[in-house]
Design a protein around this motif. Structure first.
Motif, PDB file in Angstrom:
ATOM      1  N   ARG A  55       0.802  -1.229   0.000  1.00 43.54           N
ATOM      2  CA  ARG A  55       0.000   0.000   0.000  1.00 43.54           C
ATOM      3  C   ARG A  55       0.835   1.280   0.000  1.00 43.54           C
ATOM      4  O   ARG A  55       0.437   2.273   0.562  1.00 43.54           O
ATOM      5  N   ASP A  56       2.002   1.205  -0.660  1.00 48.23           N
ATOM      6  CA  ASP A  56       2.812   2.415  -0.733  1.00 48.23           C
ATOM      7  C   ASP A  56       2.823   3.013  -2.144  1.00 48.23           C
ATOM      8  O   ASP A  56       3.711   3.777  -2.485  1.00 48.23           O
ATOM      9  N   GLY A  57       1.816   2.692  -2.953  1.00 47.55           N
ATOM     10  CA  GLY A  57       1.651   3.363  -4.228  1.00 47.55           C
ATOM     11  C   GLY A  57       1.836   2.495  -5.450  1.00 47.55           C
ATOM     12  O   GLY A  57       2.055   1.294  -5.358  1.00 47.55           O
ATOM     13  N   PRO A  58       1.769   3.129  -6.615  1.00 43.25           N
ATOM     14  CA  PRO A  58       1.889   2.408  -7.873  1.00 43.25           C
ATOM     15  C   PRO A  58       3.316   1.929  -8.125  1.00 43.25           C
ATOM     16  O   PRO A  58       4.277   2.549  -7.685  1.00 43.25           O
ATOM     17  N   ARG A  59       3.434   0.819  -8.827  1.00 42.38           N
ATOM     18  CA  ARG A  59       4.731   0.235  -9.167  1.00 42.38           C
ATOM     19  C   ARG A  59       4.861   0.212 -10.689  1.00 42.38           C
ATOM     20  O   ARG A  59       3.899  -0.067 -11.393  1.00 42.38           O
ATOM     21  N   ALA A  60       6.059   0.469 -11.204  1.00 44.01           N
ATOM     22  CA  ALA A  60       6.289   0.483 -12.647  1.00 44.01           C
ATOM     23  C   ALA A  60       7.601  -0.204 -13.014  1.00 44.01           C
ATOM     24  O   ALA A  60       8.199   0.093 -14.029  1.00 44.01           O
ATOM     25  N   GLY A  61       8.043  -1.135 -12.205  1.00 45.19           N
ATOM     26  CA  GLY A  61       9.333  -1.766 -12.435  1.00 45.19           C
ATOM     27  C   GLY A  61      10.430  -0.923 -11.798  1.00 45.19           C
ATOM     28  O   GLY A  61      10.245   0.265 -11.535  1.00 45.19           O
ATOM     29  N   PHE A  62      11.557  -1.531 -11.543  1.00 46.71           N
ATOM     30  CA  PHE A  62      12.652  -0.803 -10.906  1.00 46.71           C
ATOM     31  C   PHE A  62      13.979  -1.131 -11.578  1.00 46.71           C
ATOM     32  O   PHE A  62      14.587  -0.284 -12.194  1.00 46.71           O
ATOM     33  N   CYS A  63      14.409  -2.390 -11.493  1.00 50.12           N
ATOM     34  CA  CYS A  63      15.739  -2.742 -12.002  1.00 50.12           C
ATOM     35  C   CYS A  63      15.742  -3.007 -13.509  1.00 50.12           C
ATOM     36  O   CYS A  63      16.776  -2.879 -14.148  1.00 50.12           O
ATOM     37  N   LEU A  64      14.604  -3.415 -14.055  1.00 51.04           N
ATOM     38  CA  LEU A  64      14.429  -3.711 -15.485  1.00 51.04           C
ATOM     39  C   LEU A  64      15.263  -4.892 -15.969  1.00 51.04           C
ATOM     40  O   LEU A  64      15.478  -5.053 -17.164  1.00 51.04           O
ATOM     41  N   MET A  65      15.703  -5.759 -15.048  1.00 52.98           N
ATOM     42  CA  MET A  65      16.484  -6.934 -15.449  1.00 52.98           C
ATOM     43  C   MET A  65      16.132  -8.194 -14.656  1.00 52.98           C
ATOM     44  O   MET A  65      16.869  -9.160 -14.666  1.00 52.98           O
ATOM     45  N   GLY A  66      15.012  -8.205 -13.939  1.00 57.22           N
ATOM     46  CA  GLY A  66      14.551  -9.418 -13.280  1.00 57.22           C
ATOM     47  C   GLY A  66      15.109  -9.689 -11.906  1.00 57.22           C
ATOM     48  O   GLY A  66      15.011 -10.800 -11.412  1.00 57.22           O
ATOM     49  N   ALA A  67      15.688  -8.700 -11.242  1.00 62.94           N
ATOM     50  CA  ALA A  67      16.287  -8.922  -9.934  1.00 62.94           C
ATOM     51  C   ALA A  67      15.489  -8.349  -8.770  1.00 62.94           C
ATOM     52  O   ALA A  67      15.637  -8.803  -7.650  1.00 62.94           O
ATOM     53  N   CYS A  68      14.614  -7.369  -8.997  1.00 62.79           N
ATOM     54  CA  CYS A  68      14.064  -6.615  -7.864  1.00 62.79           C
ATOM     55  C   CYS A  68      12.671  -7.046  -7.401  1.00 62.79           C
ATOM     56  O   CYS A  68      12.215  -6.595  -6.358  1.00 62.79           O
ATOM     57  N   GLN A  69      11.951  -7.836  -8.153  1.00 60.38           N
ATOM     58  CA  GLN A  69      10.596  -8.284  -7.771  1.00 60.38           C
ATOM     59  C   GLN A  69       9.535  -7.195  -7.926  1.00 60.38           C
ATOM     60  O   GLN A  69       8.418  -7.354  -7.478  1.00 60.38           O
ATOM     61  N   ASP A  70       9.847  -6.071  -8.541  1.00 58.22           N
ATOM     62  CA  ASP A  70       8.918  -4.947  -8.588  1.00 58.22           C
ATOM     63  C   ASP A  70       7.945  -5.001  -9.763  1.00 58.22           C
ATOM     64  O   ASP A  70       6.963  -4.279  -9.770  1.00 58.22           O
TER      65      ASP A  70
END
Length: 98
Positions: A55-70
């Motif tokens: 519940r801390d907001g929208p997600r749009a990816g983070f690392c862009l290489m499959g490591a962060c789970q975002d």
């Protein structure tokens, strides 16, 4: 809807001659190009992938290489996958982003 619709997080600048495909986001068709990742296809057409489960907001990816789970998203059949490392496939059906 074009593959680089206004309001998207990403803007396509090159490789526009690849074959067009369509994926479904809920009941909305999303146009992409063959070879796009799901992350690319979705962010060309919108500003987020999902809402955070914390519940801390929208997600749009983070690392862009499959490591962060975002960038986890769900297929219409309930399976979850990483949008950044999964190729978009013609006819693919995704759950609506909430």
């Amino acid at each position: 809807m074009s593959a680089s619709a206004p309001g998207g997080q990403f803007v396509r600048l090159a490789e526009t001659a690849r074959r067009r495909i369509v994926i479904a986001l809920g009941d909305r068709p999303i146009e992409a190009l063959e070879g796009d990742s799901l992350l690319t296809a979705l962010l060309l057409n919108g500003r987020q992938l999902r809402q955070s489960e914390f519940r801390d907001g929208p997600r749009a990816g983070f690392c862009l290489m499959g490591a962060c789970q975002d960038c986890w998203i769900s297929l219409a059949d309930g399976r979850r996958l990483r949008a950044c490392t999964t190729p978009a496939e013609d006819g693919m059906a995704l759950e609506e982003i909430s």
